[in-house]
Design a protein around this motif. Sequence first.
Motif, PDB file in Angstrom:
ATOM      1  N   LYS A  40     -41.366   0.684   6.119  1.00  0.00           N
ATOM      2  CA  LYS A  40     -42.061   1.962   6.154  1.00  0.00           C
ATOM      3  C   LYS A  40     -42.271   2.388   4.707  1.00  0.00           C
ATOM      4  O   LYS A  40     -41.380   2.219   3.876  1.00  0.00           O
ATOM      5  N   PRO A  41     -43.431   2.952   4.406  1.00  0.00           N
ATOM      6  CA  PRO A  41     -43.658   3.379   3.024  1.00  0.00           C
ATOM      7  C   PRO A  41     -42.553   4.272   2.478  1.00  0.00           C
ATOM      8  O   PRO A  41     -42.160   4.131   1.325  1.00  0.00           O
ATOM      9  N   SER A  42     -42.003   5.161   3.302  1.00  0.00           N
ATOM     10  CA  SER A  42     -40.961   6.065   2.807  1.00  0.00           C
ATOM     11  C   SER A  42     -39.676   5.316   2.444  1.00  0.00           C
ATOM     12  O   SER A  42     -38.864   5.814   1.672  1.00  0.00           O
ATOM     13  N   ASP A  43     -39.476   4.120   3.001  1.00  0.00           N
ATOM     14  CA  ASP A  43     -38.301   3.307   2.669  1.00  0.00           C
ATOM     15  C   ASP A  43     -38.438   2.611   1.323  1.00  0.00           C
ATOM     16  O   ASP A  43     -37.497   1.988   0.844  1.00  0.00           O
ATOM     17  N   LEU A  44     -39.593   2.687   0.708  1.00  0.00           N
ATOM     18  CA  LEU A  44     -39.869   1.956  -0.521  1.00  0.00           C
ATOM     19  C   LEU A  44     -39.338   2.640  -1.772  1.00  0.00           C
ATOM     20  O   LEU A  44     -39.170   1.992  -2.804  1.00  0.00           O
ATOM     21  N   VAL A  45     -39.098   3.946  -1.711  1.00  0.00           N
ATOM     22  CA  VAL A  45     -38.708   4.697  -2.903  1.00  0.00           C
ATOM     23  C   VAL A  45     -37.469   4.077  -3.538  1.00  0.00           C
ATOM     24  O   VAL A  45     -36.476   3.801  -2.872  1.00  0.00           O
ATOM     25  N   GLY A  46     -37.585   3.812  -4.848  1.00  0.00           N
ATOM     26  CA  GLY A  46     -36.489   3.209  -5.608  1.00  0.00           C
ATOM     27  C   GLY A  46     -36.542   1.694  -5.663  1.00  0.00           C
ATOM     28  O   GLY A  46     -35.791   1.080  -6.410  1.00  0.00           O
ATOM     29  N   LYS A  47     -37.442   1.095  -4.899  1.00  0.00           N
ATOM     30  CA  LYS A  47     -37.542  -0.366  -4.870  1.00  0.00           C
ATOM     31  C   LYS A  47     -38.709  -0.844  -5.719  1.00  0.00           C
ATOM     32  O   LYS A  47     -39.688  -0.127  -5.919  1.00  0.00           O
ATOM     33  N   SER A  48     -38.611  -2.076  -6.186  1.00  0.00           N
ATOM     34  CA  SER A  48     -39.705  -2.667  -6.961  1.00  0.00           C
ATOM     35  C   SER A  48     -40.890  -2.952  -6.066  1.00  0.00           C
ATOM     36  O   SER A  48     -40.728  -3.286  -4.896  1.00  0.00           O
ATOM     37  N   ALA A 138     -50.648  -6.835   0.965  1.00  0.00           N
ATOM     38  CA  ALA A 138     -49.929  -5.687   0.397  1.00  0.00           C
ATOM     39  C   ALA A 138     -49.746  -4.594   1.448  1.00  0.00           C
ATOM     40  O   ALA A 138     -48.660  -4.015   1.566  1.00  0.00           O
ATOM     41  N   ALA A 139     -50.787  -4.328   2.221  1.00  0.00           N
ATOM     42  CA  ALA A 139     -50.691  -3.298   3.263  1.00  0.00           C
ATOM     43  C   ALA A 139     -49.633  -3.674   4.292  1.00  0.00           C
ATOM     44  O   ALA A 139     -48.823  -2.831   4.702  1.00  0.00           O
ATOM     45  N   THR A 140     -49.593  -4.933   4.677  1.00  0.00           N
ATOM     46  CA  THR A 140     -48.593  -5.385   5.648  1.00  0.00           C
ATOM     47  C   THR A 140     -47.193  -5.336   5.048  1.00  0.00           C
ATOM     48  O   THR A 140     -46.266  -4.805   5.653  1.00  0.00           O
ATOM     49  N   ARG A 141     -47.035  -5.861   3.851  1.00  0.00           N
ATOM     50  CA  ARG A 141     -45.726  -5.929   3.200  1.00  0.00           C
ATOM     51  C   ARG A 141     -45.115  -4.550   2.996  1.00  0.00           C
ATOM     52  O   ARG A 141     -43.918  -4.364   3.149  1.00  0.00           O
ATOM     53  N   MET A 150     -50.778   6.522  -0.492  1.00  0.00           N
ATOM     54  CA  MET A 150     -50.674   6.457  -1.948  1.00  0.00           C
ATOM     55  C   MET A 150     -49.216   6.300  -2.342  1.00  0.00           C
ATOM     56  O   MET A 150     -48.350   6.990  -1.816  1.00  0.00           O
ATOM     57  N   ILE A 151     -48.996   5.378  -3.260  1.00  0.00           N
ATOM     58  CA  ILE A 151     -47.651   5.070  -3.732  1.00  0.00           C
ATOM     59  C   ILE A 151     -47.634   5.236  -5.247  1.00  0.00           C
ATOM     60  O   ILE A 151     -48.473   4.660  -5.942  1.00  0.00           O
ATOM     61  N   VAL A 152     -46.684   6.013  -5.743  1.00  0.00           N
ATOM     62  CA  VAL A 152     -46.514   6.168  -7.187  1.00  0.00           C
ATOM     63  C   VAL A 152     -45.473   5.154  -7.649  1.00  0.00           C
ATOM     64  O   VAL A 152     -44.369   5.096  -7.099  1.00  0.00           O
ATOM     65  N   VAL A 153     -45.849   4.370  -8.659  1.00  0.00           N
ATOM     66  CA  VAL A 153     -44.953   3.370  -9.237  1.00  0.00           C
ATOM     67  C   VAL A 153     -44.666   3.793 -10.673  1.00  0.00           C
ATOM     68  O   VAL A 153     -45.586   4.102 -11.440  1.00  0.00           O
ATOM     69  N   GLY A 157     -41.909  -0.302 -12.701  1.00  0.00           N
ATOM     70  CA  GLY A 157     -42.404  -1.007 -11.525  1.00  0.00           C
ATOM     71  C   GLY A 157     -41.703  -0.636 -10.234  1.00  0.00           C
ATOM     72  O   GLY A 157     -41.819  -1.345  -9.234  1.00  0.00           O
ATOM     73  N   LYS A 158     -40.990   0.490 -10.241  1.00  0.00           N
ATOM     74  CA  LYS A 158     -40.287   0.944  -9.032  1.00  0.00           C
ATOM     75  C   LYS A 158     -41.044   2.099  -8.373  1.00  0.00           C
ATOM     76  O   LYS A 158     -41.631   2.936  -9.054  1.00  0.00           O
ATOM     77  N   VAL A 159     -40.983   2.124  -7.049  1.00  0.00           N
ATOM     78  CA  VAL A 159     -41.665   3.173  -6.294  1.00  0.00           C
ATOM     79  C   VAL A 159     -40.943   4.502  -6.510  1.00  0.00           C
ATOM     80  O   VAL A 159     -39.731   4.598  -6.325  1.00  0.00           O
TER      81      VAL A 159
END
Length: 183
Positions: A40-48, A138-141, A150-153, A157-159
């Motif tokens: 889930k996009p929200s699970d990405l925060v803090g990850k590369s 990328a959309a699937t991953r 929209m994702i801020v990196v 290189g971390k979300v």
Amino acid sequence: LEDAEQKEKYFQAFGKIFAASADKTLASYGRKIGSSPSAKPSDLVGKSLELEGETELGVALDWKSYRGKVVLIDFWATWCGPCLREMPHVRALHKRLEKQGFTVLAINLDRNQEDLDTFLKENDLPWTNLVAEGAREAATRYGVRAIPTMIVVDQQGKVAAVSHRVADLTGTIEKLVKKPAGK
């Protein structure tokens, strides 16, 4: 919808309805949105975040060249009304902050490259678009099932944040561009 649980219920319900369609494209879309995302996009925060693939210019994306910058990753398509409504806000933020180390990388999810080419001839975008298979991967991953996403990196290189509206991300972006790279 900001309530992730309610949003997931809607995805599941619409997915079932669309998947039962006689139209192959709609049925395929229904199966896609009705399935549980691997991420889930929200699970990405803090990850590369890593991206690869081809740009609209037909060259390989050089994701490493974005290191040291704050990047807004914008998943969008030319047929997406909400995406097009967000674009002037993305453009204004880009213009205001680009000299402070901010940039945009669009992930275009159009199935037909000609649609994007036509759009770009009529709308000069000052950023790169990842297209075709690299964009779909990328959309699937990263669990993108609705656009715009929209994702801020950050500079490393971390979300840093995820939303469907640039207004929700502006504060995070402004804070990040004020921080020296590496901090």
